[in-house]
Write a protein that holds these residues in place. Structure first.
Motif, PDB file in Angstrom:
ATOM      1  N   TYR A 138      41.603  69.565 -66.960  1.00  0.00           N
ATOM      2  CA  TYR A 138      42.762  69.947 -66.148  1.00  0.00           C
ATOM      3  C   TYR A 138      42.343  70.171 -64.700  1.00  0.00           C
ATOM      4  O   TYR A 138      41.475  70.989 -64.411  1.00  0.00           O
TER       5      TYR A 138
ATOM      6  N   ARG B 134      53.249  78.711 -72.701  1.00  0.00           N
ATOM      7  CA  ARG B 134      53.423  77.557 -71.821  1.00  0.00           C
ATOM      8  C   ARG B 134      52.509  76.388 -72.199  1.00  0.00           C
ATOM      9  O   ARG B 134      52.734  75.272 -71.759  1.00  0.00           O
TER      10      ARG B 134
ATOM     11  N   GLU C  31      53.640  69.602 -70.017  1.00  0.00           N
ATOM     12  CA  GLU C  31      53.456  69.424 -68.574  1.00  0.00           C
ATOM     13  C   GLU C  31      52.011  69.127 -68.199  1.00  0.00           C
ATOM     14  O   GLU C  31      51.754  68.462 -67.204  1.00  0.00           O
ATOM     15  N   TYR C  32      51.068  69.687 -68.924  1.00  0.00           N
ATOM     16  CA  TYR C  32      49.657  69.551 -68.543  1.00  0.00           C
ATOM     17  C   TYR C  32      48.805  69.921 -69.747  1.00  0.00           C
ATOM     18  O   TYR C  32      49.312  70.419 -70.750  1.00  0.00           O
TER      19      TYR C  32
ATOM     20  N   PHE D   2      55.119  74.328 -58.424  1.00  0.00           N
ATOM     21  CA  PHE D   2      54.095  74.608 -59.443  1.00  0.00           C
ATOM     22  C   PHE D   2      54.609  75.662 -60.410  1.00  0.00           C
ATOM     23  O   PHE D   2      54.379  75.598 -61.613  1.00  0.00           O
TER      24      PHE D   2
ATOM     25  N   ALA E  94      57.105  74.300 -62.964  1.00  0.00           N
ATOM     26  CA  ALA E  94      56.471  73.507 -64.024  1.00  0.00           C
ATOM     27  C   ALA E  94      55.568  74.397 -64.864  1.00  0.00           C
ATOM     28  O   ALA E  94      54.839  73.907 -65.718  1.00  0.00           O
ATOM     29  N   SER E  95      55.573  75.694 -64.577  1.00  0.00           N
ATOM     30  CA  SER E  95      54.783  76.688 -65.308  1.00  0.00           C
ATOM     31  C   SER E  95      53.290  76.397 -65.257  1.00  0.00           C
ATOM     32  O   SER E  95      52.577  76.640 -66.231  1.00  0.00           O
ATOM     33  N   LEU E  96      52.796  75.866 -64.130  1.00  0.00           N
ATOM     34  CA  LEU E  96      51.352  75.668 -64.032  1.00  0.00           C
ATOM     35  C   LEU E  96      50.656  77.007 -64.229  1.00  0.00           C
ATOM     36  O   LEU E  96      51.128  78.027 -63.727  1.00  0.00           O
TER      37      LEU E  96
END
Lengths: 507, 523
Positions: free
Chosen positions: A79, A323, A328-329, B65, B68-70
């Motif tokens: 990441y 989350r 998303e990531y 950010f 997008a819940s980074l």
């Protein structure tokens, strides 16, 4: 001190067979790039700031733009964050050189730095002359290699990096003792500032209401310099103080006679080694002899702290980890049956047992039928614990003196006999009350144990009274003259350099 | 069974009698309707992040950010959203909580990136208010009643993103533009009893929000979303099991969906069935409600305090700290003093000031900008407001409706209409001619009413002799009618007046024509 050339020395130190494994593999190159960049930015004596050219390592749960941020978890392997944590940005703005990201327990959940996906962090003191001379292998069949001890955690990588002279300072995070605990085991200074003094923006959270960025350095003065560069309001973190923070230099305290040092009796915890107990009373005597008032005080709710911490911590963990769903990531499982099955598989593959266990407990405590019984109750107990401190400080006590850990660092093979939950409960016992109350606390390396390993003591101060806390810590540091680590394989030339550096601190 | 004979008193509204004689209860069913309304806050940026808020922007183009819940990002409360909620709370007669709290509500969904929504579950920003609304009885505008619904609370919360399910490729696409937009959830107590009441209450709320500017409240753009809680019970008995009806996306469907659901529940119960506590969706094509698939069964949202936001503290004039930066605090009294006139007050003022009928004041406020248009015309003409209102409601409004135009888009400005009405008022043209001019004005060719009057020769005949000649010609050409009038049938006079009008192409003043004709005939 002259920053130029420091990085070169660092590289020699890092490649020396210290086996600290403070930094995560592969991350040094990026840092080295940064270092030359920083050197370019400050030609001909135009320093960017007070940290110009100073190599600093950062725990791998702080976001670093363009550099992998993993939390030592499969979930975030690979990441790359698009932004810098506020503390990282502040370091860079002051000219610091980001040396690398340091290893930790997965998502900072642990007290050994043994439970990350990149493997355990080894304590540099395992390879010190001091330890090797005193430790005797239990049996002949055990080879010497298996005798290495843990760093403590979860900021073990940062503590090891500072302890092994890989860098001058490192950022850790402290939720229940994660900065002070490894600082104690690695013989370095570990400062947990008051909650709200340093921005958490960009720190991947464990428990938002207790997390603070921690500072690891080799001396108290350095910690004050770092604090000065990092503290203050951040518009991106609504829980930071509104006022600006004025950096301070620490005075050389000559007279401690006006000080009142509190010794909380509840910190005579079960499992406290006699060695540390003796050291603790010696430290109290030191203050007494210098004219300070030393009083026994009581923090009656301390014994409920660890169980209360467990409830609050797991509840926030359950929430914060929600989350990580692979959308998303981060890691995403190949499971394609449905969105729900993808979530489940992603989270099963991405998190280790410790993280999954805490998520489960946390969700249990947050269930409607349990919320009052566990979460609300724990919050009430937390208030009582915080009030204990308020009462003691109101009674005239300036600083509390306690042990940081129950014992010196355990050998890895011994440490992993117990599960993470049990170990954390034992290891955080002396440190996490300060997080519950949001108070500043610092580990000061004090002496070597019988096994030749570092032991530290903890000072806890009043909210936002870092200057007083650090001033007292500095006085104490001067009195105890904690010995230098002697890494046996490091060439004589380098250890001379280290000795030289010890006296030439950052300030 | 005697107990059930009581009827609900008139104002508690619709009473539905059982259809089936098989029913054990002979009592009527009383429907109970409560509403949960989500209004998107009109604000440049989102509730907790700096991303822009904009309808129909390219997918995922308005995502910070935080949205997008980074990992590591934190919420920062948007002051504008708080002010909008305070305004709305004050307008709905709520007490504003000087200290409110934020909570996390957890559930897994693709368009909820953090896995939780930040809302105000424990202590919302405003509580215990009320909303008065009016509706007409039996669809007659002249018979309006005013009712009141209690507002339980208003809470600030984040909107979610949008999921688009592509069933053919079995994938879900997520657009996070909406994720994190500020919402006000307005909870109305179950004080309503039919779809019409609910629709009237929501319409009034919509007008209030638009007047305040706290939300644009356009249902078609999802800025106002209504969920209805519906149950039925017998008077004197506890409330029945309720269902929640979602997916109501227009005011018209709101009334329909609720009435359908009431009827469905009654029929279900009459037939010996039971009502499930479930969520149902309104299918606007089929005109009915259908059960929604419940993914996780009974949801436990595992509420928890939001640890990254300190309590939201508001001040009033009394509690305002002396040396506090005004940019940093929100003063409830300051906002209160600056509240605009609410629709109810505006209507009252219109009725009092201009002497128009109450129902006309409703129509004026129902169209955005219409009341202002009316007032502007009144200011610029000598015509009495009571007469102006007819032109506004009958001519302007029906034209706009016919062409689906808003008041702002009207081709005829208030200035032009006033100009026209002045010509009429000064008796320079007849009302028939005025309508012709208006028809010409709609074309929006930039001509003034006077120019059109001149071009089309529509001005009233000012030449008395010419008019007398025309009158004489009509009398001479219609002996039979003249006889009838002289024989004592005055109604026939109107026919002659009409004929004169026709000859003058509407350019004669009917009052004057009447006088002339009468004079001639009596001679």
């Amino acid at each position: 001190m002259v920053p130029r050339g420091v990085a070169a020395r660092w590289r020699r130190a890092a490649t020396a067979p210290g086996k600290g494994q403070g930094s995560l593999g592969g991350r040094e190159e990026a840092a080295a790039g940064r270092e030359s960049h920083a050197a370019c930015l400050s030609p001909a004596g135009q320093p960017l700031g007070i940290l110009d050219g100073i190599p600093i390592a950062v725990k791998d749960n702080f976001n670093t733009a363009g550099i992998e941020t993993t939390c030592a978890s499969n979930m975030l392997k690979g990441y790359i964050s698009p932004y810098n944590a506020t503390v990282v940005q502040k370091l860079l703005d002051q000219g610091a050189v980001l040396l690398g990201k340091t290893n930790l327990d997965e998502f900072a959940m642990g007290s050994g730095s043994t439970d990350g996906v990149f493997g355990p962090v080894r304590n540099p003191w395992s390879y010190s002359k001091q330890y090797k001379e005193k430790s005797v292998p239990k049996s002949h069949s055990e080879d010497k290699e298996s005798n290495w001890v843990i760093t403590g955690g979860s900021s073990g990588g940062s503590a090891a990096a500072v302890s092994s002279f890989t860098c001058f300072a490192a950022l850790g995070s402290d939720t229940g003792g994660s900065t002070r605990n490894p600082a104690a085991h690695c013989g370095v200074v570990g400062l947990k500032p008051t909650y709200g003094l340093i921005s958490r923006h960009g720190l991947i959270p464990l428990v938002n209401s207790m997390d603070v960025p921690g500072i690891l350095t080799r001396c108290v003065d350095d910690a004050a310099v770092l604090l000065g560069s990092l503290a203050g309001h951040d518009p991106k973190d609504s829980t930071t103080i509104q006022d600006d923070f004025k950096p301070f230099e620490l005075p050389n305290l000559t007279d401690v006679s006006k000080l009142s040092i509190g010794i909380p009796k509840e910190y005579h915890a079960p499992g406290l080694s006699s060695e540390i107990l003796a050291l603790w009373s010696k430290a109290a005597d030191l203050f007494r002899k210098a004219g300070a008032k030393v009083v026994e005080v009581s923090l009656p709710h301390t014994r409920y702290s660890i169980v209360c911490y467990h409830v609050l911590c797991t509840a926030e963990v359950a929430s914060n980890m929600a989350r990580f769903d692979g959308l998303e990531y981060g890691h995403r499982s190949d499971m394609k049956d449905s969105t729900e099955s993808m979530y489940a598989a992603t989270r099963r593959e991405g998190f280790n047992d410790v993280v999954r266990g805490r998520i489960l407990s946390g969700n249990y405590f947050l269930l409607k039928q349990n919320y009052e019984k566990y979460f609300v109750k724990a919050q009430k107990v937390r208030r009582l614990i915080a009030n204990d401190f308020v009462k003691v400080f109101r009674s005239g006590v300036d600083i509390l003196l306690t042990p940081t850990t129950l014992s010196d660092a355990a050998p890895y093979t011994e440490f992993i006999q117990e599960d993470n939950r049990t170990r954390s409960a034992q290891d955080d016992i002396l440190t996490q009350a300060a997080n519950m109350a949001g108070l500043p606390a610092i580990n000061v390396p004090t002496a070597l144990s019988e096994r030749g390993l570092p032991v530290g003591l903890q000072f806890i101060g009043r909210s936002f009274q870092e200057k007083q806390l650090l001033t007292v810590a500095k006085w104490f540091e001067k009195q105890v003259q904690f010995p230098m680590i002697q890494l046996e394989e490091v060439k004589k030339h380098d250890s001379d350099v280290f000795h030289h550096q010890k006296s030439a601190s950052l300030s | 069974a005697g107990r059930g004979r009581r009827r609900a008193s008139g104002l508690t509204g619709v009473v539905v009698r059982p259809h089936s004689s098989r029913s054990a209860h002979l009592a009527p069913w009383v429907p109970v309707v409560g509403l949960e309304i989500h209004a998107q806050i009109s604000s440049n940026s989102k509730l907790f992040s700096g991303s822009q808020v904009q309808f129909a922007a390219p997918p995922n183009s308005l995502v910070s950010f935080f949205d997008a819940s980074l990992p590591g990002t934190l919420p920062v409360l948007n002051r504008r959203c708080v002010e909008a909620a305070v305004m709305t709370g004050l307008a709905l007669n709520c007490s504003i909580n000087k200290k409110s709290l934020f909570d996390r509500k957890h559930y897994f969904y693709a368009d909820l990136p953090a896995g939780y929504q930040i809302t105000q579950q424990r202590v919302p920003i405003a509580v215990n208010g009320s909303l008065s609304y009016s509706l007409c009885i039996d669809n007659k505008m002249s018979q309006m009643v005013t009712k009141t619904v209690r507002i339980k609370q208003i809470q600030l919360e984040q909107d979610s993103g949008k999921s688009l399910h592509d069933d053919t490729r079995s994938q879900t696409l997520v657009d996070l533009n909406r994720a994190g937009v500020g919402l006000m959830e307005v909870v109305m107590e179950p004080d309503m009893c039919c779809g019409e009441e609910a629709a009237a209450a929501v319409r009034e709320l919509q007008l209030i929000l638009q007047t305040l500017g706290s939300s644009q409240a356009v249902m078609a753009e999802g800025q106002l979303r209504v969920d209805a809680n519906v149950s039925v019970h017998h008077p004197g008995e506890p409330y029945g099991v309720r269902t929640e009806v979602k997916n109501i996306n227009s005011m018209r469907f709101l009334a329909k969906a609720i009435d359908y659901e009431i009827q469905r529940q009654i029929e279900e119960l009459e037939n010996g069935g039971t009502i499930l506590n479930e969520t149902r969706a309104f299918d606007s094509k089929l005109g009915c409600t259908v059960p929604m698939r419940d993914k996780e069964g009974q949801q436990d949202y595992r509420f928890m305090p939001e640890p990254n936001l300190p309590p939201l503290i508001l001040y009033d004039a009394k509690s305002l700290p002396a040396n506090m930066n005004h940019q940093q605090v929100i003063n409830i009294d300051w906002i209160h003093e600056r509240l605009p006139d609410l629709p109810s007050v505006k209507r009252k003022k219109l009725v009092e000031q201009y002497g128009i009928l109450p129902e006309h004041s409703f129509t004026l406020l129902n169209e955005d900008g219409l009341a202002e248009f009316f007032e502007s015309v009144v200011k610029q003409t000598q015509m009495k407001p009571k007469k102006v209102i007819g032109w506004i409601l009958k001519d302007l409004l029906s034209y706009l409706k016919q062409h689906s135009l808003t008041v702002k888009e009207s081709p005829v400005s208030s200035f032009l209409l006033a100009d026209l009405l002045n010509l009429l008022e000064k008796k320079e043209i007849s009302s028939t001619a005025a309508k012709q001019v208006l028809a010409e004005l709609w074309k929006g060719e930039g001509k003034t009413p006077l120019e059109i009057v001149k071009e089309q020769k529509l001005e009233l005949l000012q030449d008395q002799k010419e008019l007398e000649q025309i009158c004489q010609a009509v009398i001479d050409g219609h002996e039979n009618e003249v006889m009838a009038i002289k024989a004592g049938n005055p109604k026939v006079l109107n026919k002659l007046i009409g004929l004169v009008q026709k000859k003058t192409q509407g350019r004669s003043n009917p009052v004057l024509v009447k006088q002339l004709l009468e004079k001639k005939l009596s001679g």
